[in-house]
Structure formats: C-alpha cells, structure tokens
Write a protein that holds these residues in place. Structure first.
Motif, PDB file in Angstrom:
ATOM      1  N   TYR A  24      18.938  23.102 -26.610  1.00 33.77           N
ATOM      2  CA  TYR A  24      17.985  22.497 -26.066  1.00 33.77           C
ATOM      3  C   TYR A  24      18.268  22.315 -24.580  1.00 33.77           C
ATOM      4  O   TYR A  24      19.383  21.659 -24.333  1.00 33.77           O
ATOM      5  CB  TYR A  24      17.164  21.239 -26.578  1.00 33.77           C
ATOM      6  N   LEU A  75      13.512  11.184 -32.059  1.00 35.21           N
ATOM      7  CA  LEU A  75      13.346  12.522 -31.708  1.00 35.21           C
ATOM      8  C   LEU A  75      12.011  13.061 -32.210  1.00 35.21           C
ATOM      9  O   LEU A  75      11.889  13.137 -33.487  1.00 35.21           O
ATOM     10  CB  LEU A  75      14.496  13.436 -32.234  1.00 35.21           C
ATOM     11  N   HIS A  76      11.378  13.598 -31.437  1.00 40.94           N
ATOM     12  CA  HIS A  76       9.959  14.272 -31.843  1.00 40.94           C
ATOM     13  C   HIS A  76      10.003  15.713 -31.439  1.00 40.94           C
ATOM     14  O   HIS A  76      10.346  15.829 -30.222  1.00 40.94           O
ATOM     15  CB  HIS A  76       8.754  13.350 -31.165  1.00 40.94           C
ATOM     16  N   THR A  77       9.768  16.556 -32.340  1.00 41.64           N
ATOM     17  CA  THR A  77       9.755  17.932 -31.845  1.00 41.64           C
ATOM     18  C   THR A  77       8.448  18.525 -32.419  1.00 41.64           C
ATOM     19  O   THR A  77       7.829  18.078 -33.185  1.00 41.64           O
ATOM     20  CB  THR A  77      10.973  18.918 -32.753  1.00 41.64           C
ATOM     21  N   ALA A  82      11.163  19.194 -27.360  1.00 38.80           N
ATOM     22  CA  ALA A  82      11.767  18.014 -28.178  1.00 38.80           C
ATOM     23  C   ALA A  82      11.796  16.860 -27.306  1.00 38.80           C
ATOM     24  O   ALA A  82      12.139  17.179 -26.098  1.00 38.80           O
ATOM     25  CB  ALA A  82      13.488  18.532 -28.691  1.00 38.80           C
ATOM     26  N   ARG A  96      13.690  24.134 -26.104  1.00 37.68           N
ATOM     27  CA  ARG A  96      14.511  25.151 -26.868  1.00 37.68           C
ATOM     28  C   ARG A  96      14.914  26.154 -26.027  1.00 37.68           C
ATOM     29  O   ARG A  96      14.121  26.890 -25.310  1.00 37.68           O
ATOM     30  CB  ARG A  96      13.984  25.448 -28.104  1.00 37.68           C
TER      31      ARG A  96
END
Length: 228
Positions: A24, A75-77, A82, A96
C-alpha cells in the motif's frame, strides 16, 4: 508506543518475497505491506509489516468495509483503500499498489468521526488476587431489544498475565452500527481457564447523547457451589 505508531508508517517498506503481503502507498509518501489471515480461533486479523516489526490487529464489527484494531491503532479497509488512525487522531490514507491516493486531501473510505472510542476501568472490592492466567473480557453491546439477546458491537480480551485491578480498557465501535433506538452498554467478566470469577451485576451505559462515558465498572465475585 503510542507516539511511535504513526512514526512506524514512515519506515521503509519491509523486503519480502511473501506473495500474501499486499503493498500500500500512503498519502504522506510512506509505504506499508499488509497481510490478512486468521488466528488460532479462526478470527480474521490483519498484520502490518514494517522494516523491523509486525503489528497484528484483530477484526472487529464495522458497518461497511472491514475494521481491524488494537488499543491504539485502527485499520479500515474498503475495496482498494486502507485508512490508518491512531488514538491521537493521526490518520493515513493509503491505496493498494505503489501509487499513493490522488491528492493529499482525497476522501478517506471512512471519516474519523465514524469511530467512537469507549474507555474505562474494571475493579472489585474483594481482597482476592487474580491468577496469572486470568482474562478480562469487555463487550460493548446494544441491549435495546427487550427479550432479545444483546447484540455485541465490539469485544476486547485482555490477557492479564498477573496484572491486578484496577484494569484499564479501551475499545472502538463503528458509529454506523448504532441505531436510533440503540441502548449501548458495557459488560465485563474475568475468567480463568474457562471458569467465571467476576462479572458485572448492573448495567453500565457506554454513551450519553451519543458521546462516550468514562466508565468505572465494579465487578462482583461469582458464587461457587459448596465443596464436596
């Protein structure tokens, strides 16, 4: 450790031939690799790979996308994005691949205000030392539906390793999980080898007018049956 979390995002990308590590690129020019797996209990988790350290975050409920967290880092994806956020409100928006998100002010997949931090402490009055293998389990629940099981929004397990009360805790819930009629409460229990030792015997509200309450929970010992 808290102040170092954000600095870790500035470290060089860890060299690895592991195909499961996804690269990322972040809006501040830093890079990071993330791998996704499950722990021994089958619970999904994400591992952040830095040059000389790895941090694993367990998955917690989220209204959209996927959320992973520990006591100080979230961490929020969502799709290819992200979002990192620490407990001081520092944020990093990452995409990403090897190209950072377009524009330093590009929108993040989830706004910081959508997270609610709930913190407090757990104690009891009895002069009883906890065994070294004791575990504190804190649950944030929606108990609005009368006669229906409580809905668990977040759960935090703390391996005490000899730590005694008072014990501090902090967890996070996604504000989008809170309905208009929700009644958000905190429950806590202390176990040892699967045996319940202490538990709360009254309700502890977690929010007042949508804002978190600092909660000091007083647990009660569980009555044991007569010895034979």
């Amino acid at each position: 450790m808290k102040s170092a979390l954000l600095a870790l995002l500035l470290l060089p990308l860890a060299a690895s031939a592991d195909n499961e590590r996804l690269p990322y690129a972040c809006d501040n020019g830093s890079h990071i690799e993330i791998s996704f797996s499950a722990n021994s209990d089958g619970r999904p988790q994400a591992t952040l790979h830095f040059a000389d350290e790895a941090i694993t975050l367990p998955q917690v409920p989220a209204a959209s996308g996927t959320l992973y967290r520990n006591e100080t880092l979230r961490l929020h994806t969502k799709e290819e994005r992200a979002l990192f956020e620490d407990d001081k409100g520092n944020r990093r928006d990452c995409l990403r691949g090897n190209t950072p998100p377009p524009g330093a002010a590009s929108p993040s997949p989830v706004a910081a205000s959508s997270f609610v931090d709930i913190a407090g402490s757990v104690s009891y009055l009895q002069r009883i030392a906890l065994p070294p293998d004791a575990v504190l389990i804190v649950r944030i629940q929606d108990t609005a539906r009368a006669g229906a099981p409580a809905r668990t929004l977040a759960e935090q397990r703390i391996e005490l390793a000899g730590q005694q009360v008072p014990i501090n805790f902090q967890t996070t819930i996604d504000r989008d999980l809170i309905g208009k009629r929700a009644r958000i409460t905190i429950s806590a229990r202390i176990e040892s080898r699967g045996k319940l030792l202490f538990i709360n015997d009254r309700s502890y509200p977690a929010l007042t007018n949508g804002q978190p309450n600092p909660v000091d929970m007083r647990l009660k010992p569980v009555a044991r049956g007569p010895r034979r």
